[in-house]
Design a protein around this motif. Structure first.
Motif, PDB file in Angstrom:
ATOM      1  N   LEU A  28       0.815  -1.210   0.000  1.00  0.00           N
ATOM      2  CA  LEU A  28       0.000   0.000   0.000  1.00  0.00           C
ATOM      3  C   LEU A  28       0.852   1.264   0.000  1.00  0.00           C
ATOM      4  CD1 LEU A  28      -2.974   1.009   0.222  1.00  0.00           C
ATOM      5  CD2 LEU A  28      -2.665   1.026   2.702  1.00  0.00           C
ATOM      6  N   VAL A  29       2.011   1.222   0.657  1.00  0.00           N
ATOM      7  CA  VAL A  29       2.847   2.410   0.847  1.00  0.00           C
ATOM      8  C   VAL A  29       4.045   2.434  -0.109  1.00  0.00           C
ATOM      9  CG1 VAL A  29       4.282   3.679   2.488  1.00  0.00           C
ATOM     10  CG2 VAL A  29       2.154   2.601   3.262  1.00  0.00           C
ATOM     11  N   ALA A  30       4.750   1.321  -0.209  1.00  0.00           N
ATOM     12  CA  ALA A  30       5.994   1.291  -0.987  1.00  0.00           C
ATOM     13  C   ALA A  30       5.774   1.619  -2.472  1.00  0.00           C
ATOM     14  CB  ALA A  30       6.674  -0.068  -0.833  1.00  0.00           C
ATOM     15  N   PRO A  31       4.733   1.102  -3.143  1.00  0.00           N
ATOM     16  CA  PRO A  31       4.559   1.470  -4.554  1.00  0.00           C
ATOM     17  C   PRO A  31       4.312   2.959  -4.771  1.00  0.00           C
ATOM     18  CG  PRO A  31       3.332  -0.526  -4.058  1.00  0.00           C
ATOM     19  CD  PRO A  31       3.803   0.024  -2.749  1.00  0.00           C
ATOM     20  N   VAL A  32       3.621   3.605  -3.842  1.00  0.00           N
ATOM     21  CA  VAL A  32       3.379   5.045  -3.972  1.00  0.00           C
ATOM     22  C   VAL A  32       4.699   5.805  -3.927  1.00  0.00           C
ATOM     23  CG1 VAL A  32       2.292   7.053  -2.912  1.00  0.00           C
ATOM     24  CG2 VAL A  32       1.064   4.877  -3.016  1.00  0.00           C
ATOM     25  N   LEU A  33       5.542   5.457  -2.963  1.00  0.00           N
ATOM     26  CA  LEU A  33       6.855   6.097  -2.855  1.00  0.00           C
ATOM     27  C   LEU A  33       7.711   5.795  -4.077  1.00  0.00           C
ATOM     28  CD1 LEU A  33       9.010   7.633  -1.237  1.00  0.00           C
ATOM     29  CD2 LEU A  33       9.567   5.473  -0.092  1.00  0.00           C
ATOM     30  N   GLY A  34       7.715   4.539  -4.517  1.00  0.00           N
ATOM     31  CA  GLY A  34       8.535   4.160  -5.665  1.00  0.00           C
ATOM     32  C   GLY A  34       8.104   4.845  -6.955  1.00  0.00           C
ATOM     33  N   ALA A  35       6.789   4.913  -7.190  1.00  0.00           N
ATOM     34  CA  ALA A  35       6.294   5.550  -8.415  1.00  0.00           C
ATOM     35  C   ALA A  35       6.647   7.034  -8.430  1.00  0.00           C
ATOM     36  CB  ALA A  35       4.785   5.352  -8.530  1.00  0.00           C
ATOM     37  N   TYR A  36       6.517   7.694  -7.290  1.00  0.00           N
ATOM     38  CA  TYR A  36       6.840   9.123  -7.212  1.00  0.00           C
ATOM     39  C   TYR A  36       8.327   9.359  -7.489  1.00  0.00           C
ATOM     40  CZ  TYR A  36       7.077  13.876  -5.349  1.00  0.00           C
ATOM     41  OH  TYR A  36       7.288  15.220  -5.200  1.00  0.00           O
ATOM     42  N   LEU A  37       9.177   8.548  -6.887  1.00  0.00           N
ATOM     43  CA  LEU A  37      10.613   8.702  -7.113  1.00  0.00           C
ATOM     44  C   LEU A  37      10.982   8.381  -8.559  1.00  0.00           C
ATOM     45  CD1 LEU A  37      12.070   7.104  -3.845  1.00  0.00           C
ATOM     46  CD2 LEU A  37      11.878   9.539  -4.416  1.00  0.00           C
ATOM     47  N   GLY A  38      10.387   7.337  -9.124  1.00  0.00           N
ATOM     48  CA  GLY A  38      10.669   6.992 -10.513  1.00  0.00           C
ATOM     49  C   GLY A  38      10.258   8.086 -11.475  1.00  0.00           C
ATOM     50  N   GLY A  39       9.092   8.712 -11.213  1.00  0.00           N
ATOM     51  CA  GLY A  39       8.643   9.809 -12.055  1.00  0.00           C
ATOM     52  C   GLY A  39       9.567  11.008 -11.994  1.00  0.00           C
ATOM     53  N   ILE A  40      10.009  11.353 -10.776  1.00  0.00           N
ATOM     54  CA  ILE A  40      10.927  12.492 -10.617  1.00  0.00           C
ATOM     55  C   ILE A  40      12.259  12.216 -11.305  1.00  0.00           C
ATOM     56  CG2 ILE A  40      12.293  13.759  -8.924  1.00  0.00           C
ATOM     57  CD1 ILE A  40       9.948  13.686  -7.053  1.00  0.00           C
ATOM     58  N   ILE A  41      12.773  11.009 -11.138  1.00  0.00           N
ATOM     59  CA  ILE A  41      14.054  10.671 -11.758  1.00  0.00           C
ATOM     60  C   ILE A  41      13.983  10.818 -13.275  1.00  0.00           C
ATOM     61  CG2 ILE A  41      15.625   8.743 -12.241  1.00  0.00           C
ATOM     62  CD1 ILE A  41      15.125   7.793  -9.353  1.00  0.00           C
ATOM     63  N   TYR A  42      12.894  10.356 -13.881  1.00  0.00           N
ATOM     64  CA  TYR A  42      12.778  10.482 -15.332  1.00  0.00           C
ATOM     65  C   TYR A  42      12.690  11.948 -15.748  1.00  0.00           C
ATOM     66  CZ  TYR A  42      11.217  10.214 -20.113  1.00  0.00           C
ATOM     67  OH  TYR A  42      11.131  10.380 -21.472  1.00  0.00           O
ATOM     68  N   LEU A  43      11.866  12.713 -15.062  1.00  0.00           N
ATOM     69  CA  LEU A  43      11.680  14.111 -15.452  1.00  0.00           C
ATOM     70  C   LEU A  43      12.961  14.927 -15.278  1.00  0.00           C
ATOM     71  CD1 LEU A  43       8.122  14.833 -13.995  1.00  0.00           C
ATOM     72  CD2 LEU A  43       8.751  14.325 -16.356  1.00  0.00           C
ATOM     73  N   VAL A  44      13.720  14.635 -14.227  1.00  0.00           N
ATOM     74  CA  VAL A  44      14.932  15.413 -13.959  1.00  0.00           C
ATOM     75  C   VAL A  44      16.075  14.998 -14.888  1.00  0.00           C
ATOM     76  CG1 VAL A  44      16.723  15.883 -12.247  1.00  0.00           C
ATOM     77  CG2 VAL A  44      14.318  15.913 -11.571  1.00  0.00           C
ATOM     78  N   LEU A  45      16.296  13.703 -15.038  1.00  0.00           N
ATOM     79  CA  LEU A  45      17.459  13.231 -15.783  1.00  0.00           C
ATOM     80  C   LEU A  45      17.216  13.116 -17.281  1.00  0.00           C
ATOM     81  CD1 LEU A  45      18.819  10.470 -13.368  1.00  0.00           C
ATOM     82  CD2 LEU A  45      19.370  12.903 -13.453  1.00  0.00           C
ATOM     83  N   ILE A  46      15.987  12.891 -17.690  1.00  0.00           N
ATOM     84  CA  ILE A  46      15.692  12.675 -19.105  1.00  0.00           C
ATOM     85  C   ILE A  46      14.763  13.750 -19.650  1.00  0.00           C
ATOM     86  CG2 ILE A  46      14.730  11.103 -20.811  1.00  0.00           C
ATOM     87  CD1 ILE A  46      17.305  10.094 -19.561  1.00  0.00           C
ATOM     88  N   GLY A  47      13.626  13.966 -19.009  1.00  0.00           N
ATOM     89  CA  GLY A  47      12.612  14.858 -19.546  1.00  0.00           C
ATOM     90  C   GLY A  47      13.089  16.278 -19.760  1.00  0.00           C
ATOM     91  N   CYS A  48      13.907  16.793 -18.837  1.00  0.00           N
ATOM     92  CA  CYS A  48      14.392  18.168 -18.962  1.00  0.00           C
ATOM     93  C   CYS A  48      15.507  18.309 -19.989  1.00  0.00           C
ATOM     94  CB  CYS A  48      14.884  18.671 -17.605  1.00  0.00           C
ATOM     95  SG  CYS A  48      13.568  18.844 -16.381  1.00  0.00           S
ATOM     96  N   ASN A  49      16.098  17.197 -20.425  1.00  0.00           N
ATOM     97  CA  ASN A  49      17.228  17.257 -21.342  1.00  0.00           C
ATOM     98  C   ASN A  49      16.853  16.919 -22.777  1.00  0.00           C
ATOM     99  OD1 ASN A  49      19.038  17.833 -19.231  1.00  0.00           O
ATOM    100  ND2 ASN A  49      19.155  15.662 -18.693  1.00  0.00           N
ATOM    101  N   VAL A  50      15.563  16.663 -23.026  1.00  0.00           N
ATOM    102  CA  VAL A  50      15.142  16.356 -24.392  1.00  0.00           C
ATOM    103  C   VAL A  50      15.193  17.629 -25.221  1.00  0.00           C
ATOM    104  CG1 VAL A  50      13.244  15.566 -25.840  1.00  0.00           C
ATOM    105  CG2 VAL A  50      13.690  14.437 -23.651  1.00  0.00           C
ATOM    106  N   PRO A  51      15.941  17.659 -26.328  1.00  0.00           N
ATOM    107  CA  PRO A  51      16.023  18.880 -27.146  1.00  0.00           C
ATOM    108  C   PRO A  51      14.689  19.196 -27.799  1.00  0.00           C
ATOM    109  CG  PRO A  51      17.062  17.038 -28.275  1.00  0.00           C
ATOM    110  CD  PRO A  51      16.728  16.553 -26.895  1.00  0.00           C
ATOM    111  N   ARG A  52      14.378  20.494 -27.862  1.00  0.00           N
ATOM    112  CA  ARG A  52      13.146  20.952 -28.489  1.00  0.00           C
ATOM    113  C   ARG A  52      13.481  21.707 -29.769  1.00  0.00           C
ATOM    114  NH1 ARG A  52       9.564  17.884 -25.683  1.00  0.00           N
ATOM    115  NH2 ARG A  52       9.884  18.122 -23.438  1.00  0.00           N
ATOM    116  N   GLU A  53      12.690  21.486 -30.813  1.00  0.00           N
ATOM    117  CA  GLU A  53      12.912  22.203 -32.055  1.00  0.00           C
ATOM    118  C   GLU A  53      12.497  23.660 -31.902  1.00  0.00           C
ATOM    119  OE1 GLU A  53      10.894  20.332 -35.202  1.00  0.00           O
ATOM    120  OE2 GLU A  53      12.022  18.446 -35.085  1.00  0.00           O
ATOM    121  N   PRO A  54      13.277  24.611 -32.460  1.00  0.00           N
ATOM    122  CA  PRO A  54      12.903  26.023 -32.354  1.00  0.00           C
ATOM    123  C   PRO A  54      11.638  26.305 -33.142  1.00  0.00           C
ATOM    124  CG  PRO A  54      14.737  25.754 -33.862  1.00  0.00           C
ATOM    125  CD  PRO A  54      14.526  24.416 -33.214  1.00  0.00           C
TER     126      PRO A  54
END
Length: 349
Positions: free
Chosen positions: A257-283
Motif C-alpha cells: 500500500l505504501v511502498a509502490p506510492v513512494l517508488g512511483a513518485y521517485l521513478g517519475g521524478i528521476i525520469y523528469l529530472v534526468l531525461i525529460g528536462c534534457n530532451v532537445p526541443r525544435e525552435p
C-alpha cells in the motif's frame, strides 16, 4: 382525430421518448467524473480478472499454470485494460500511478479519490469473480481449509505474501525499486518529446513492460507494485473466510500500500529530472513578411513576450504550448506554431 388515433400516437411517442428515470441516469453517466470512475473500475476489473485467474491456474492447476503464465496474465491483462478505458480516464489501474500524476501536476487532486475508488471497487469485484469461478478448485485443493501460509495456502491467489527468505524491509525496498522502474518506463513510453511507443501500440508496449518486470524482478515480493492490485483482494479474502491472518502474516499488508506510492513518485521524478528536462526541443518559426521576401526567424518559446494559449486537455495530460499570437498588426505575423509535444496521457495499470 379519433380517440383511437390519439392513443396510437401517444403510444408511439412514449416509445420514442425514454422515461424520465432513464434520462436522469444517462445525464449522470455523461458527467466526466462518473465516466472516469466507471472507466477505472472496468479497466481494473479486466486487468485483475486475467491476472488473478492466471495465479489461480498456477496455485491450483499444478501443470496448468506457471510463473511465466502469471506474468503473461497480468501483462496482457493490463493491455486489455488500457484498451477498455485508455481514451476515457487514461486507464491508470494503479493508485500509485494516479498519486504520481497528481503529485507531479499532471492531474487535478480532486480526481484522485474518484480514480482510486473506481480501481479499488474493480479489483474487489475481480477477486469475487475469481473466487466464484474457482471455488470448487479451491476447496478441492485445500480440503476445505482456507489457509494463508503452508503447503495448501490459497490466499496467495488473491494478494501478495513474502517468501520465507525475504525480510519485511527487504520487501519494502524491493517494491520501491520495482515500482520506480515501472513509472520511469511508463513516462518514457508516453513521452512524445522523446522516443515514445508508436501510436496505437502503447497498450501492447505497456503490457510487455509488466511482463518484463515480472520475469526479471517479480520473485522477491510478488511485484504487487500497485495498492489497487493488492489491498482490495486481500480485504475480500478476509471477508470470504481466510480471516485476520491475511493482515497479520508477517505484517506485510501495508507494504504494497505504501511502498509502490513512494517508488512511483521517485521513478517519475528521476525520469523528469534526468531525461525529460534534457530532451532537445525544435525552435519555433516566426514568419516575417516584408514586401516580397519571406524571412523565417527561429525563436524559442520564452523569446515571444506576447500572449500564449495553453491547450488544456482531459485528465492525465500535460498541456503543451500550442499557439502564440502577436497583437500589433504591424509586427511580424505569427502563423500556427506546432506544439512542443503532444499531450501525454498516462496509460498504466
Amino acid at each position: 382525430m379519433t380517440q383511437a388515433d390519439r392513443k396510437k400516437r401517444y403510444a408511439r411517442n412514449s416509445k420514442m421518448m425514454p422515461p424520465p428515470m432513464v434520462m436522469k441516469v444517462q445525464k449522470v453517466l455523461q458527467r466526466e467524473m462518473v465516466r472516469e470512475f466507471l472507466a477505472e473500475l472496468m479497466s481494473t476489473y479486466v486487468m485483475m480478472v486475467f491476472g488473478l485467474g492466471s495465479v489461480a491456474h498456477m496455485v491450483l492447476g499444478e501443470k496448468l499454470g506457471s510463473h511465466l503464465g502469471v506474468n503473461l496474465g497480468f501483462g496482457f491483462g493490463v493491455t486489455m485494460g488500457v484498451h477498455v478505458a485508455g481514451k476515457v480516464s487514461g486507464a491508470h489501474m494503479n493508485a500509485a500511478v494516479t498519486f504520481t500524476s497528481c503529485a507531479l501536476g499532471r492531474m487535478a487532486w480532486k480526481k484522485f479519490p474518484v480514480y482510486v475508488l473506481g480501481q479499488f471497487i474493480g479489483s474487489f469485484l475481480a477477486a469475487a469473480t475469481i473466487y466464484c469461478l474457482f471455488y470448487r478448485a479451491i476447496i478441492d485443493y485445500s480440503g476445505g481449509h482456507l489457509t494463508v501460509t503452508g503447503p495448501i495456502a490459497t490466499a496467495n491467489i488473491f494478494a501478495t505474501y513474502l517468501p520465507d527468505y525475504m525480510t519485511l524491509w527487504g520487501g519494502f525496498l524491493d517494491e520501491v525499486v520495482v515500482t520506480g522502474m515501472l513509472q520511469l518506463c511508463l513516462f518514457a513510453i508516453t513521452d512524445n518529446g522523446n522516443n515514445p511507443a508508436l501510436q496505437g501500440t502503447e497498450a501492447l508496449v505497456i503490457g510487455i513492460l509488466v511482463v518484463v518486470i515480472g520475469v526479471s524482478l517479480g520473485m522477491n515480493s510478488g511485484y504487487a507494485i500497485n495498492p489497487s492490485r493488492d489491498l482490495p483482494p486481500r480485504f475480500f479474502t478476509f471477508l470470504a473466510g481466510w480471516g485476520t491472518q491475511v493482515f497479520r502474516a508477517r505484517n506485510w499488508w501495508w507494504v504494497p500500500l505504501v511502498a509502490p506510492v513512494l517508488g512511483a513518485y521517485l521513478g517519475g521524478i528521476i525520469y523528469l529530472v534526468l531525461i525529460g528536462c534534457n530532451v532537445p526541443r525544435e525552435p519555433q518559426i516566426l514568419e516575417n513578411h516584408t514586401g516580397s521576401e519571406d524571412h523565417r526567424i527561429p525563436v524559442l518559446p520564452k523569446a515571444v513576450p506576447h500572449q500564449t494559449e495553453i491547450a488544456s486537455h482531459n485528465s492525465g495530460s500535460v498541456s503543451p504550448l500550442t499557439s502564440v499570437s502577436v497583437s500589433p498588426p504591424s509586427r511580424p505575423s505569427v502563423r500556427s506554431i506546432p506544439p512542443l509535444s503532444d499531450s501525454i496521457r498516462i496509460q498504466q495499470f
